[in-house]
Design an enzyme around this catalytic site. Structure first.
Site, short mmCIF file in Angstrom:
data_model
loop_
_atom_site.label_atom_id
_atom_site.label_comp_id
_atom_site.label_asym_id
_atom_site.label_seq_id
_atom_site.Cartn_x
_atom_site.Cartn_y
_atom_site.Cartn_z
N ARG A 78 -8.60 -15.56 0.57
CA ARG A 78 -8.11 -15.09 1.87
C ARG A 78 -7.03 -16.04 2.40
O ARG A 78 -6.17 -15.64 3.18
CB ARG A 78 -9.26 -14.94 2.88
CG ARG A 78 -8.79 -14.44 4.24
CD ARG A 78 -9.88 -13.75 5.08
NE ARG A 78 -11.17 -14.43 5.03
CZ ARG A 78 -11.45 -15.57 5.69
NH1 ARG A 78 -10.54 -16.14 6.44
NH2 ARG A 78 -12.64 -16.11 5.58
N TYR A 131 9.00 2.92 13.80
CA TYR A 131 7.96 3.54 12.96
C TYR A 131 6.74 3.89 13.82
O TYR A 131 6.35 3.12 14.70
CB TYR A 131 7.58 2.56 11.85
CG TYR A 131 6.50 3.07 10.95
CD1 TYR A 131 6.77 4.07 10.03
CD2 TYR A 131 5.21 2.56 11.02
CE1 TYR A 131 5.77 4.56 9.21
CE2 TYR A 131 4.22 3.05 10.20
CZ TYR A 131 4.50 4.05 9.30
OH TYR A 131 3.51 4.54 8.49
N ASP A 213 12.19 -5.38 11.59
CA ASP A 213 11.61 -4.58 10.51
C ASP A 213 12.78 -4.11 9.64
O ASP A 213 13.56 -3.26 10.03
CB ASP A 213 10.83 -3.39 11.10
CG ASP A 213 10.15 -2.54 10.02
OD1 ASP A 213 10.63 -2.55 8.87
OD2 ASP A 213 9.16 -1.87 10.36
N LYS A 238 7.40 0.67 0.54
CA LYS A 238 8.62 1.47 0.38
C LYS A 238 9.47 0.90 -0.76
O LYS A 238 9.04 0.92 -1.89
CB LYS A 238 9.35 1.53 1.73
CG LYS A 238 8.43 1.83 2.92
CD LYS A 238 7.78 3.21 2.87
CE LYS A 238 6.61 3.36 3.85
NZ LYS A 238 6.92 3.07 5.25
C1 LIG Z 1 6.14 2.72 6.37
C2 LIG Z 1 6.70 1.83 7.40
C3 LIG Z 1 5.90 0.90 8.08
C4 LIG Z 1 4.41 0.80 7.84
O1 LIG Z 1 4.14 0.33 6.57
P1 LIG Z 1 2.74 0.63 5.78
O2 LIG Z 1 2.96 -0.08 4.48
O3 LIG Z 1 2.61 2.10 5.66
O4 LIG Z 1 1.66 0.03 6.60
C5 LIG Z 1 6.51 0.07 9.00
N1 LIG Z 1 7.83 0.14 9.26
C6 LIG Z 1 8.62 1.03 8.63
C7 LIG Z 1 10.06 1.08 8.97
C8 LIG Z 1 8.09 1.90 7.70
O5 LIG Z 1 8.90 2.80 7.08
#
Ligand SMILES: *Cc1c(COP(=O)(O)O)cnc(C)c1O
Length: 435
Positions: A78, A131, A213, A238
C-alpha cells in the site's frame, strides 16, 4: 530504486521518453536478467534486519529526514511496490516531473490529490465542464467537508477570472482545477493565465495550487508543468493504458507536493495494483506511436467531416481559426490536435441516434484513448447529469456526437462514418451529395 537516471543519456546527450520507456528505472540484473521487470505480486517485503525495518518506518512516517544517499526501502504494497515505482519513474519522463504516483483509477488520483491539498473553508476555482466524476466530487463530496467549488467557462478572459477571485473572501482560494481541452467541446483553457492568477493570489502561508487534468492531450501533446501547473493528473484508463482493458490513474508534481499526495494515498489505499502497473508499463512502450497514429487519422477524419453535407460543425483542435484567443492558446500549449473530435450532425437527437446505431467499425461506448475508435452522445450519456440549459451554455447540443479515434485505417473509419450518414438519410427524403 537506485540509479534511476543511469541510462537516461548517451555521451551526455539526454534520450527522449519514447527511447527510455523500455528500460528506464530498471536493471535486468535485479531479476535474473529478465529484460522486463517481473510483476511484484506481493503484499509485504522482508526486512534484512530489525534495524533496517526501523529505518524504513522512520522515513515512511517522516520521523526523521532522509539521508543524502539513503533510499526509501520497501515495506508494504500500500506504501510502495517495485512494479509501481518503475512505472512512476517512467511516468515522470514525458511531463518532466520530479515525482509521480500511480492510482487505482483516474478518480482515485483526482480525489486523493484534492483531499491531500484542500482543507475546510477553502475554495476551488474550476473550469467547466469537467469530467462527470470530477464535477460530482467538486460540487457534492468536497461540500461535505466545507470546501466550495466555483466554476468558470474555458472562454472566460483573465479579467473575468480575476473578478471571480475578487468576489471571494480574501485567503479562501486554495486551488485552480483545470481540464483542458474540455470534454466534449474541446475548448482550451489558458494555463499560463491560470498559473499567473494562482501565483498572484498565493501567500507563503496559503499557496494557490494549479492542478490540471491532462487526460485528453497528455502526456505526449501537452505538458502543463511547463506552463506553471503544480500538479498534473491523468486517467491512465485512457491514452496511457490505451487498450480499453484497465482502470488506473496518475498524479505528477514536485517532490514536496508528491510527498503530501502519496501520504494521502497511503491512508486512503487508492494506489494502483502491481498487475495493472505492469500492464501500464507495457502500454507506455507504444504510447507515442499510438497517440501519433490516432492523431494523424483524426486529422484526416476531421477534415473530411468538416466538408460533409450532414455535418453542421466540428469541434476539433485542428480547426481553430488563426487570430482567435483559442488558437493562440493552442499554439502555446499543444503540440498536436490529438484524436478527440466532436461534431454536430444536421438534425437533432433522432438523427444522432440513427447515426450512432448504424456504426459498424466504431463502437458505441463512452471512454476514449484506446486502440479502437469509439462514438457516443454526450448530451444523453457522458454529460446527461448537466441540465439542458447548462448544456446549451457549454455548447453541448442534442445533435453532438463525440468520437475517439483509434489506430484503425483512416479510410476504413470514413467508410464506416459514411455508411452511417447514409443510414441517417434513409427514409428522410434528405438530398445528399455523397461521394
Ligand atoms: C475518464 C476520465 C476521468 C476519470 O478516470 P477513471 O480512470 O475512469 O477513474 C477523469 N478525467 C478525465 C478527463 C477523464 O476522461
Amino acid at each position: 530504486m537506485k540509479n534511476r537516471d543511469a541510462h537516461a543519456a548517451i555521451n551526455g546527450q539526454p534520450l527522449r521518453p519514447e527511447s527510455l520507456m523500455m528500460s528506464y528505472g530498471y536493471t535486468p540484473a535485479w531479476s535474473e536478467g529478465a529484460i522486463k521487470p517481473p510483476i511484484f505480486q506481493t503484499s509485504t517485503f522482508v526486512f534484512k534486519s530489525a534495524e533496517e525495518g526501523k529505518a524504513f518506518f522512520e522515513l515512511a512516517y517522516g520521523l526523521r529526514e532522509q539521508g543524502p544517499d539513503e533510499e526509501m526501502g520497501l515495506i508494504y504494497s500500500r506504501l510502495n511496490n517495485p512494479s509501481l515505482e518503475i512505472l512512476e519513474h517512467r511516468l515522470c519522463l514525458w511531463d518532466g516531473a520530479e515525482e509521480a504516483a500511480s492510482f487505482a483509477s483516474g478518480m482515485a488520483a483526482i480525489a486523493t490529490t484534492l483531499l491531500a491539498l484542500l482543507a475546510p473553508g477553502d475554495v476551488v476555482l474550476h473550469s467547466e465542464p469537467v469530467y462527470g466524476g470530477s464535477d460530482f466530487f467538486l460540487k457534492n463530496v468536497l461540500r461535505k467537508f466545507g470546501i466550495e467549488a466555483v466554476g468558470f467557462r474555458p472562454t472566460a478572459t483573465p479579467a473575468e477570472m480575476q473578478a471571480q477571485v475578487a468576489a471571494l473572501a480574501p485567503g479562501r482560494l486554495a486551488m485552480i482545477f483545470v481540464e483542458t481541452p474540455a470534454n466534449p467541446t474541446n475548448h482550451l483553457v489558458d494555463l499560463d493565465a491560470c498559473a499567473a492568477l494562482a501565483r498572484q493570489h498565493s501567500t507563503p502561508e496559503k499557496p494557490v495550487r494549479l492542478v490540471v487534468d491532462n487526460t485528453f492531450l497528455g502526456p505526449v501533446f501537452q505538458h502543463p508543468l511547463r506552463h506553471g501547473a503544480d500538479v498534473v493528473l491523468y486517467s491512465a484508463t485512457k491514452f496511457l493504458g490505451g487498450h480499453s482493458d484497465l482502470i488506473a490513474g496518475a498524479a505528477l508534481a514536485s517532490a514536496p507536493l508528491m510527498k503530501e499526495i502519496k501520504a494521502m494515498r497511503t491512508f486512503m489505499g487508492t494506489m494502483c495494483d502491481p498487475n495493472t502497473g505492469w500492464m501500464l508499463m507495457r502500454s507506455l512502450e507504444t504510447l507515442k506511436l499510438r497517440m501519433e497514429r490516432a492523431a494523424a487519422s483524426a486529422q484526416v477524419v476531421a477534415d473530411w467531416l468538416a466538408t460533409h453535407p450532414l455535418v453542421a460543425r466540428t469541434h476539433y483542435l485542428g480547426h481553430l481559426a488563426p487570430g482567435t484567443a483559442q488558437h493562440d492558446i493552442y499554439t502555446r500549449h499543444c503540440l498536436a490536435p490529438g484524436s478527440m473530435i466532436s461534431f454536430d450532425i444536421r438534425g437533432g437527437e433522432p438523427e444522432a441516434f440513427r447515426f450512432l446505431n448504424a456504426l459498424q467499425l466504431f463502437k458505441l461506448a463512452v471512454s476514449l484513448g484506446g486502440t479502437e475508435s469509439l462514438a457516443e452522445h454526450p448530451a444523453t450519456m457522458t454529460h446527461s447529469d448537466i441540465s439542458v440549459p447548462e448544456q446549451a451554455e457549454m455548447g453541448i447540443t442534442a445533435q453532438m456526437i463525440r468520437l475517439s479515434i483509434g489506430v484503425e485505417d483512416a479510410g476504413d473509419l470514413m467508410l464506416d462514418l459514411e455508411q452511417a450518414f447514409q443510414a441517417v438519410g434513409v427514409g428522410q427524403g434528405v438530398e445528399m451529395a455523397l461521394a
